[in-house]
Design a protein around this motif. Structure first.
Motif, mmCIF file in Angstrom:
data_model
loop_
_atom_site.group_PDB
_atom_site.id
_atom_site.type_symbol
_atom_site.label_atom_id
_atom_site.label_comp_id
_atom_site.label_asym_id
_atom_site.label_seq_id
_atom_site.Cartn_x
_atom_site.Cartn_y
_atom_site.Cartn_z
ATOM 1 N N PHE A 35 39.016 32.060 50.636
ATOM 2 C CA PHE A 35 39.615 30.863 50.383
ATOM 3 C C PHE A 35 40.335 31.402 49.168
ATOM 4 O O PHE A 35 40.008 31.372 48.058
ATOM 5 C CB PHE A 35 38.977 29.539 50.261
ATOM 6 N N GLY A 36 41.858 31.425 49.292
ATOM 7 C CA GLY A 36 42.696 31.464 47.940
ATOM 8 C C GLY A 36 43.764 32.510 48.613
ATOM 9 O O GLY A 36 43.778 33.230 49.509
ATOM 10 N N PRO A 37 44.815 32.445 47.763
ATOM 11 C CA PRO A 37 45.961 33.620 47.926
ATOM 12 C C PRO A 37 45.747 34.819 47.538
ATOM 13 O O PRO A 37 46.679 35.649 47.721
ATOM 14 C CB PRO A 37 47.117 32.666 47.312
ATOM 15 N N GLY A 38 44.686 35.411 46.767
ATOM 16 C CA GLY A 38 44.738 36.588 46.156
ATOM 17 C C GLY A 38 44.023 37.561 47.070
ATOM 18 O O GLY A 38 43.775 37.092 48.268
ATOM 19 N N THR A 39 43.658 38.680 46.431
ATOM 20 C CA THR A 39 42.744 39.660 47.266
ATOM 21 C C THR A 39 41.432 39.479 47.355
ATOM 22 O O THR A 39 40.881 38.263 46.440
ATOM 23 C CB THR A 39 43.086 41.090 46.708
ATOM 24 N N LEU A 40 40.786 39.955 48.325
ATOM 25 C CA LEU A 40 39.499 39.500 48.575
ATOM 26 C C LEU A 40 38.472 40.503 47.738
ATOM 27 O O LEU A 40 38.857 41.324 47.394
ATOM 28 C CB LEU A 40 39.054 39.901 50.024
ATOM 29 N N PRO A 41 37.324 39.927 47.116
ATOM 30 C CA PRO A 41 36.846 38.670 47.302
ATOM 31 C C PRO A 41 37.727 37.759 46.561
ATOM 32 O O PRO A 41 37.991 37.946 45.212
ATOM 33 C CB PRO A 41 35.494 38.666 46.927
ATOM 34 N N SER A 42 37.654 36.519 46.939
ATOM 35 C CA SER A 42 38.504 35.249 46.500
ATOM 36 C C SER A 42 37.935 34.817 45.052
ATOM 37 O O SER A 42 38.696 34.593 44.108
ATOM 38 C CB SER A 42 39.113 34.292 47.279
ATOM 39 N N HIS A 43 36.612 34.805 44.965
ATOM 40 C CA HIS A 43 35.868 34.311 43.960
ATOM 41 C C HIS A 43 36.068 32.930 43.738
ATOM 42 O O HIS A 43 36.268 32.444 42.695
ATOM 43 C CB HIS A 43 36.214 35.072 42.641
ATOM 44 N N ALA A 44 36.649 32.056 44.706
ATOM 45 C CA ALA A 44 36.635 30.667 44.906
ATOM 46 C C ALA A 44 35.449 30.036 44.537
ATOM 47 O O ALA A 44 34.245 30.662 44.865
ATOM 48 C CB ALA A 44 37.290 30.261 46.010
ATOM 49 N N THR A 45 35.218 28.824 44.147
ATOM 50 C CA THR A 45 33.819 27.938 44.187
ATOM 51 C C THR A 45 34.150 26.864 45.273
ATOM 52 O O THR A 45 35.253 26.195 45.317
ATOM 53 C CB THR A 45 33.531 27.266 42.814
ATOM 54 N N ASP A 64 48.556 34.664 39.624
ATOM 55 C CA ASP A 64 48.981 34.362 38.273
ATOM 56 C C ASP A 64 47.888 34.037 37.448
ATOM 57 O O ASP A 64 48.223 33.863 36.204
ATOM 58 C CB ASP A 64 50.259 33.617 38.144
ATOM 59 N N GLY A 65 46.856 33.736 38.016
ATOM 60 C CA GLY A 65 45.817 33.347 36.972
ATOM 61 C C GLY A 65 45.451 31.885 36.749
ATOM 62 O O GLY A 65 44.385 31.372 36.349
#
Length: 148
Positions: A35-45, A64-65
């Motif tokens: 889940f997220g717009p970046g590359t995998l792994p997204s490191h969301a919580t 963009d951080g």
């Protein structure tokens, strides 16, 4: 906004069972990987209380951080079939929209029908329409990487 333009509709087919697609959306550990717009792994919580009336909270970092946090309440929970929940960003908690996921077996995989509606305004709808396809691409990559 009229009803048609006030919605985002996305249909994708994934090469995994409905149970695996369901898990990707409802298991905090799985959700945090894509889940997220970046590359995998997204490191969301993710924190998930998967029941009608239960709440979820997901935080992820954009490319963009900047950290983004979204939360909501589960309105319908039909395992491996249908999930409906409210959706509000931390920065605009009064702008509550709704997400509906429907899963159906399709040719050895799963068709996911996604509708996001009840947007605050057209700009909010358009912003989400640009963002969601990237998330769904990440979900596809997640299934490819987690395949046996």
């Amino acid at each position: 906004m009229n009803t048609a333009t006030a919605q985002i509709r996305i249909t994708r087919t994934y090469p995994v069972t409905p149970d695996k697609v369901w898990r990707a959306w409802t298991d905090p550990q799985a959700l945090s990987q894509w889940f997220g717009p970046g590359t995998l792994p997204s490191h969301a919580t993710a924190v998930i209380d998967l029941r009608v009336g239960g709440e979820y909270l997901i935080s992820f970092a954009a490319p963009d951080g900047e950290t983004h946090t979204v939360s909501g309440v589960y309105q319908e929970v039909e395992p491996a079939r249908r999930l409906v929940f409210t959706f509000a960003w931390k920065g605009t908690p009064d702008r509550v929209s709704r997400v509906t996921l429907e899963l159906a077996p399709a040719g050895g995989g799963t068709e996911l029908r996604f509708v996001h509606d009840r947007f605050f305004n057209q700009k909010a709808r358009d912003d989400h329409a640009r963002g969601w396809p990237v998330f769904f691409d990440n979900l596809h990559a997640f299934f490819k990487e987690s395949a046996p």
